[in-house]
Design a protein around this motif. Structure first.
Motif, mmCIF file in Angstrom:
data_model
loop_
_atom_site.group_PDB
_atom_site.id
_atom_site.type_symbol
_atom_site.label_atom_id
_atom_site.label_comp_id
_atom_site.label_asym_id
_atom_site.label_seq_id
_atom_site.Cartn_x
_atom_site.Cartn_y
_atom_site.Cartn_z
ATOM 1 N N ALA A 411 -44.342 105.051 -6.840
ATOM 2 C CA ALA A 411 -45.201 104.272 -7.739
ATOM 3 C C ALA A 411 -46.356 103.628 -6.976
ATOM 4 C CB ALA A 411 -44.366 103.197 -8.441
ATOM 5 N N ALA A 412 -46.074 103.092 -5.778
ATOM 6 C CA ALA A 412 -47.110 102.394 -5.009
ATOM 7 C C ALA A 412 -48.296 103.294 -4.685
ATOM 8 C CB ALA A 412 -46.501 101.838 -3.722
ATOM 9 N N LEU A 413 -48.048 104.566 -4.392
ATOM 10 C CA LEU A 413 -49.141 105.472 -4.025
ATOM 11 C C LEU A 413 -50.094 105.738 -5.181
ATOM 12 C CD1 LEU A 413 -47.299 108.069 -1.743
ATOM 13 C CD2 LEU A 413 -48.906 106.277 -1.061
ATOM 14 N N TRP A 414 -49.625 105.580 -6.422
ATOM 15 C CA TRP A 414 -50.508 105.794 -7.570
ATOM 16 C C TRP A 414 -51.641 104.773 -7.643
ATOM 17 C CZ3 TRP A 414 -51.393 109.338 -11.377
ATOM 18 C CH2 TRP A 414 -50.489 110.394 -11.490
ATOM 19 N N LEU A 415 -51.493 103.630 -6.970
ATOM 20 C CA LEU A 415 -52.555 102.621 -6.986
ATOM 21 C C LEU A 415 -53.839 103.132 -6.352
ATOM 22 C CD1 LEU A 415 -50.442 99.485 -6.028
ATOM 23 C CD2 LEU A 415 -51.546 99.908 -8.243
ATOM 24 N N TRP A 416 -53.734 104.144 -5.474
ATOM 25 C CA TRP A 416 -54.913 104.688 -4.794
ATOM 26 C C TRP A 416 -55.383 106.018 -5.377
ATOM 27 C CZ3 TRP A 416 -51.117 101.964 -2.230
ATOM 28 C CH2 TRP A 416 -51.549 100.819 -1.541
ATOM 29 N N VAL A 417 -54.685 106.515 -6.396
ATOM 30 C CA VAL A 417 -55.088 107.771 -7.021
ATOM 31 C C VAL A 417 -56.205 107.492 -8.021
ATOM 32 C CG1 VAL A 417 -54.360 109.673 -8.520
ATOM 33 C CG2 VAL A 417 -52.832 108.858 -6.712
ATOM 34 N N ASP A 418 -57.303 108.221 -7.921
ATOM 35 C CA ASP A 418 -58.447 108.000 -8.806
ATOM 36 C C ASP A 418 -59.002 109.350 -9.260
ATOM 37 O OD1 ASP A 418 -60.632 107.161 -10.198
ATOM 38 O OD2 ASP A 418 -61.655 106.201 -8.500
ATOM 39 N N VAL A 419 -58.531 109.824 -10.405
ATOM 40 C CA VAL A 419 -58.987 111.125 -10.901
ATOM 41 C C VAL A 419 -60.376 111.045 -11.514
ATOM 42 C CG1 VAL A 419 -56.619 111.870 -11.335
ATOM 43 C CG2 VAL A 419 -57.948 110.867 -13.200
ATOM 44 N N ALA A 420 -60.929 109.835 -11.626
ATOM 45 C CA ALA A 420 -62.297 109.709 -12.137
ATOM 46 C C ALA A 420 -63.325 110.145 -11.106
ATOM 47 C CB ALA A 420 -62.571 108.259 -12.551
ATOM 48 N N ARG A 421 -62.892 110.300 -9.840
ATOM 49 C CA ARG A 421 -63.811 110.711 -8.783
ATOM 50 C C ARG A 421 -63.239 111.886 -7.991
ATOM 51 N NH1 ARG A 421 -65.498 105.732 -5.252
ATOM 52 N NH2 ARG A 421 -63.241 105.526 -5.113
ATOM 53 N N PRO A 422 -62.953 113.007 -8.639
ATOM 54 C CA PRO A 422 -62.430 114.156 -7.908
ATOM 55 C C PRO A 422 -63.467 114.706 -6.953
ATOM 56 C CG PRO A 422 -63.005 114.791 -10.134
ATOM 57 C CD PRO A 422 -63.148 113.293 -10.061
ATOM 58 N N SER A 423 -62.991 115.241 -5.826
ATOM 59 C CA SER A 423 -63.923 115.721 -4.807
ATOM 60 C C SER A 423 -63.713 117.172 -4.437
ATOM 61 C CB SER A 423 -63.778 114.875 -3.537
ATOM 62 O OG SER A 423 -62.443 114.873 -3.069
ATOM 63 N N VAL A 424 -62.788 117.884 -5.088
ATOM 64 C CA VAL A 424 -62.510 119.263 -4.732
ATOM 65 C C VAL A 424 -63.145 120.206 -5.737
ATOM 66 C CG1 VAL A 424 -60.724 120.975 -4.334
ATOM 67 C CG2 VAL A 424 -60.328 118.622 -3.685
ATOM 68 N N ASN A 425 -64.221 120.911 -5.365
ATOM 69 C CA ASN A 425 -64.823 121.940 -6.220
ATOM 70 C C ASN A 425 -64.976 121.449 -7.654
ATOM 71 O OD1 ASN A 425 -64.785 123.972 -4.116
ATOM 72 N ND2 ASN A 425 -62.589 124.076 -4.443
#
Length: 431
Positions: A411-425
């Motif tokens: 759960a803690a790692l989800w705090l840094w997940v940001d799909v609003a700024r994807p960077s892969v292709n």
């Protein structure tokens, strides 16, 4: 010339993917249900069984990325056909091995068969993700991924009662062989009716094709080394992968060990354990599809950044709490109820994991989700022998407490997940 069906073809494709998920899990979990008579007949101990399960996970994990890459080159239709055929071969080999060999040769063949089954199913979900990306609009990705995982859990739910009944009346070899029949029928229909893309299917009408083409765009999913490398090192993908690694301790604990837990620690009969062991999977099946739909709704309501985070930040701590309560339960009824609630909370966020990864790398969805599932199954590779050793000493409370801790870390790692700024292709995908 197009001849549209009354029901859009996309739902037929999704139904087939659901079937691959369901029957694939019947094939992989059947050995855990048939474990006791199998161990008695073949002279195996519980630690050896744990390593047989681990061999499957090694093959399954190692072939996630190769399976996804193969799917990019071959397309979902051809790739899933070959994966399904190899899975059937491995399952049949496991069932007939004792009639063809004896002694050390039996164990060797079982190891090879489990390794083949793992390798054959390794790319199943990444390749299915590619089919979802081609056949479903982005607004339905969370639901589709949740529905796909629901197939896995329904397969896991019906396997304990079906296989336990079959092995009592016919034997464990016949029970394992029987689960191959519906899988073979599905494989034949998939090869006949499926296509890689909507434009290739004559039954896709113009309206359906126009709806799907908005998200598909003109770019073909053809993999290249540079694109794979960008996926492998992308920070956002790696954050999700690390979280999935931790969460999958719970996944594999319930998948492979709940039946033996009820038999050995709660002293249930084979039939009682078969039925009760199916309940956590039923709760997970309902939670998976509901979680995928809820994730899609949260993204529409709160935007991509927080819409994808809210559910995991709530569900994973709840999963850890109820897993700990499973080991602390004073009665079997309370233990099963807590296990069901734990797994239900955990599986609410299967769809969000996969759809979030698709949004991070929409042009390389098979490769990106292959990275995700590689990390998740490495969690199983690490957890399974540890659980086997602890369970052999009846340390179930420690097993469940460790699962609670990994849920909080995930759960803690989800705090840094940001799909609003994807960077892969990145190609912009409408929510």
């Amino acid at each position: 010339m197009r001849n549209p069906r009354l029901v859009p073809v996309r739902w037929s494709i999704l139904g087939c993917l659901f079937g691959f998920s369901l029957f694939g899990y019947m094939q992989r979990t059947g050995i855990a249900i048939a474990a006791e008579p199998m161990m008695q007949e073949l002279g195996l101990d519980q630690v050896t069984l744990g390593w047989l399960l681990t061999v499957f996970l090694i093959g399954y994990t190692a072939f996630q990325i190769p399976g996804g890459v193969l799917g990019e080159y071959w397309g979902p239709r051809r790739t899933l056909t070959w994966m399904g055929a190899a899975s059937l071969l491995a399952t049949v080999a496991t069932a007939i091995t004792p009639r063809l060999a004896s002694g050390a040769a039996v164990l060797a063949i079982l190891i090879v068969a489990r390794l083949l089954l793992g390798a054959a199913q390794g790319g199943l979900f990444p390749v299915a993700t590619g089919a979802i990306k081609n056949w479903l609009p982005a607004r339905n990705w969370g639901f589709a991924q949740g529905f796909l995982i629901t197939g896995a859990w329904l397969g896991s739910a019906i396997t304990p009662p079906i296989v336990s009944a079959l092995l009592l009346y016919f034997g464990w070899r016949e029970a394992l062989a029987a689960v191959c029949v519906p899988s073979a029928l599905l494989l034949g229909w998939w090869q006949y009716d499926a296509r890689d893309r909507p434009a290739e299917h004559p039954a896709v009408g113009a309206a359906e094709l126009a709806d799907l083409s908005k998200d598909i765009g003109g770019r073909e999913d053809r993999v290249s080394l540079s694109r794979i490398i960008r996926v492998l090192v992308d920070r956002q993908v790696l954050l999700l992968t690390g979280s999935y690694f931790l969460m999958n301790y719970v996944f594999y604990l319930v998948t492979f060990w709940s039946f033996l837990y009820l038999r050995q620690e709660r002293h249930m009969t084979t039939l009682e354990s078969g039925w009760l062991a199916s309940l956590p999977f039923l709760s997970a099946a309902m939670a998976s599809v509901a979680g995928g739909q809820l994730s899609d709704s949260l993204i529409l309501r709160f935007g991509a950044r927080w819409g994808t985070r809210i559910l995991p930040l709530i569900a994973l701590p709840c999963a850890g709490l109820f897993l700990w309560l499973t080991g602390a339960a004073s009665t079997t009824t309370f233990a099963v109820a807590a296990l069901c609630l734990s797994f239900g909370w955990c599986e609410l966020i299967e769809g969000p994991y996969w759809s979030a990864t698709m949004r991070l790398a929409p042009a390389d969805s098979m490769a990106a989700t292959a990275v995700l599932n590689t990390g998740g199954n490495l969690g199983g590779v690490v957890a399974t022998p540890a659980i086997a050793a602890l369970s052999a000493n009846h340390q179930w409370q420690a097993i469940f407490a460790l699962g609670a801790a990994t849920s909080l870390g995930a759960a803690a790692l989800w705090l840094w997940v940001d799909v609003a700024r994807p960077s892969v292709n990145f190609q912009e995908v409408q929510a």
